[in-house]
Design an enzyme around this catalytic site. Structure first.
Site, PDB file in Angstrom:
ATOM      1  CG  HIS A  96       2.833  -9.636   5.073  1.00  0.00           C
ATOM      2  ND1 HIS A  96       2.527 -10.957   4.838  1.00  0.00           N
ATOM      3  CD2 HIS A  96       4.167  -9.596   5.331  1.00  0.00           C
ATOM      4  CE1 HIS A  96       3.626 -11.688   4.963  1.00  0.00           C
ATOM      5  NE2 HIS A  96       4.639 -10.889   5.250  1.00  0.00           N
TER       6      HIS A  96
ATOM      7  CG  ASP B 124       8.547  -8.510   4.756  1.00  0.00           C
ATOM      8  OD1 ASP B 124       7.466  -8.889   5.234  1.00  0.00           O
ATOM      9  OD2 ASP B 124       9.365  -9.287   4.227  1.00  0.00           O
TER      10      ASP B 124
ATOM     11  CG  HIS C 170       5.592 -11.333   0.797  1.00  0.00           C
ATOM     12  ND1 HIS C 170       5.880  -9.981   0.825  1.00  0.00           N
ATOM     13  CD2 HIS C 170       6.101 -11.836   1.955  1.00  0.00           C
ATOM     14  CE1 HIS C 170       6.535  -9.674   1.917  1.00  0.00           C
ATOM     15  NE2 HIS C 170       6.670 -10.786   2.634  1.00  0.00           N
TER      16      HIS C 170
ATOM     17  NE  ARG D 268       6.887 -22.547   2.333  1.00  0.00           N
ATOM     18  CZ  ARG D 268       6.865 -21.284   2.737  1.00  0.00           C
ATOM     19  NH1 ARG D 268       5.999 -20.900   3.671  1.00  0.00           N
ATOM     20  NH2 ARG D 268       7.699 -20.405   2.230  1.00  0.00           N
TER      21      ARG D 268
END
Length: 406
Positions: free
Chosen positions: A279, A281, A335, A345
């Site tokens: 996607h 941003d 990304h 994570r």
């Protein structure tokens, strides 16, 4: 970033909703009995045998859904692992220490490096940015503790209000904003920061006492520092383009900003699913601070590159509206987040955008230099509404900014 439907959330939490939405039992202290012992940055958590299942799997075991919901189409599955770092394909790293007492020539040189990174990569890392590493370590620790709360506490915090797909704040398993081909393997906590923060309201659903105070203080510190750094970065972006430093930042008073804490539990099938799908941003700038566990991948020239974590660094990326604001000189780049089967994570994200009524239109100086206007003017509110129509109503996950191309 995908929002689960109300129906899917209600299927998970139906037992709580049917009982009248009992009040959430909040945690008042970071008691040792509540936590896994950690090794290394970001938890590197040791998972006792009775807790081998991630919290997501724990939820799934209580609902009609199973791990098959998280299997993505083959063409979208990760092709390189979370820790495949290649020195010849690293993001630009920009050291801001030269701004401390440096000359105007030094500032201009840094600004041009940032502008070049925004044009060529759409991503870069900032180091020596003035935010103490100890503060970032503290917010990582508090965030990790938050997500390692027993799932029964987190379930109870997901009330009818947070189960509403239109509500993007608080704790949840949805990420809001993108519709993907598979379910992302993620937990998140999201709050508004500017012009008005709802951090206290959202955190109090789960925490109280010292635990609440520690979490609120750490996240407020993160947001305050990230907002200042975002403004500085935006001013350097303008300077690097040969514009007045306040060309874009003058519209950010106040900003329209959101903070999100992302937690990606260890996944039993990291080759079949994603923490977040590919996607871009929609914002102006995104600032991300991640733990030492890799997982962020950036698409460069059609190939995925894993971003090597740097302690204390911020990963910065151009958003859709800054691409349009710079007439396409800066790139808003795809990304995603990939997973691993060993350790969780953590990433801390600050989304920086202007007030809703701000008109996004490229400066005349850029239009004159480029010879033409590449994007029509729009307000930030119009762009968000366009995003909602394209994604939530039509189910499309495309490069939305191109919908405003001329």
């Amino acid at each position: 970033m995908v929002a689960l439907s109300c129906e899917s959330l209600e299927s998970v939490h139906g037992s709580y909703l049917e009982q009248g939405g009992r009040k959430s039992r909040r945690v008042s202290g970071w008691g040792q009995k509540n936590w896994f012992k950690s090794i290394g940055c970001c938890g590197g958590a040791t998972w006792p045998s009775r807790l081998l299942q991630s919290s997501l799997q724990s939820l799934l075991s209580q609902s009609s859904q199973d791990l098959a919901d998280f299997v993505w189409p083959e063409e979208e599955r990760p092709t390189i692992p979370h820790n495949d770092y290649r020195r010849d394909r690293e993001l630009p790293v920009i050291d801001l220490s030269g701004l401390q007492g440096g000359s105007e020539a030094t500032k201009l040189r840094l600004a041009k490096r940032i502008a070049a990174a925004c044009s060529e990569w759409g991503f870069f890392q900032l180091i020596n940015h003035g935010i103490p590493v100890a503060e970032l370590d503290e917010v990582q620790m508090q965030t990790r503790r938050f997500f390692e709360l027993p799932m029964e506490h987190k379930q109870r915090a997901m009330t009818l209000e947070t189960a509403n797909a239109s509500n993007v704040y608080g704790y949840g398993l949805n990420t809001t904003g993108y519709k993907y081909a598979g379910r992302p393997w993620i937990e998140r906590f999201q709050c508004s920061w500017s012009p008005k923060s709802n951090l206290r309201e959202q955190a109090q659903r789960l925490l109280e006492g010292q635990a609440f105070q520690d979490f609120q203080t750490a996240v407020e510190s993160f947001c305050s520092g990230a907002e200042k750094l975002a403004k500085l970065t935006l001013e350097l972006c303008a300077l690097g383009l040969g514009l007045s430093p306040d060309t874009f930042s003058k519209h950010m008073n106040p900003s329209h900003s959101i903070a999100r804490l992302n937690y990606y539990p260890a996944c039993p099938t990291p080759d079949l699913t994603l923490g977040l799908g590919a996607h871009t941003d929609p914002y102006t700038l995104t600032l991300l601070h991640q733990c030492q566990v890799g997982g962020l991948q950036v698409c460069k020239d059609g190939k995925w590159i894993t971003v090597k974590p740097r302690r204390g660094a911020y990963v910065v990326n151009v958003g859709d509206n800054l691409q349009a604001w710079t007439n396409g000189r800066f790139k808003s780049v795809e990304h995603r987040a990939v997973l691993n089967d060993k350790v969780p994570r953590l990433s801390l994200v600050f989304f920086y955008a202007p007030p809703l009524e701000t008109v996004i239109t490229a400066p005349d100086a850029i239009i004159q230099a480029d010879g033409k206007r590449r994007y029509k003017s729009f307000t930030w509110a119009e762009y968000l509404n366009f995003l909602k129509r394209q994604n939530f109503e039509k189910g499309k996950n495309e490069r939305w900014v191109e919908g405003f191309a001329l």
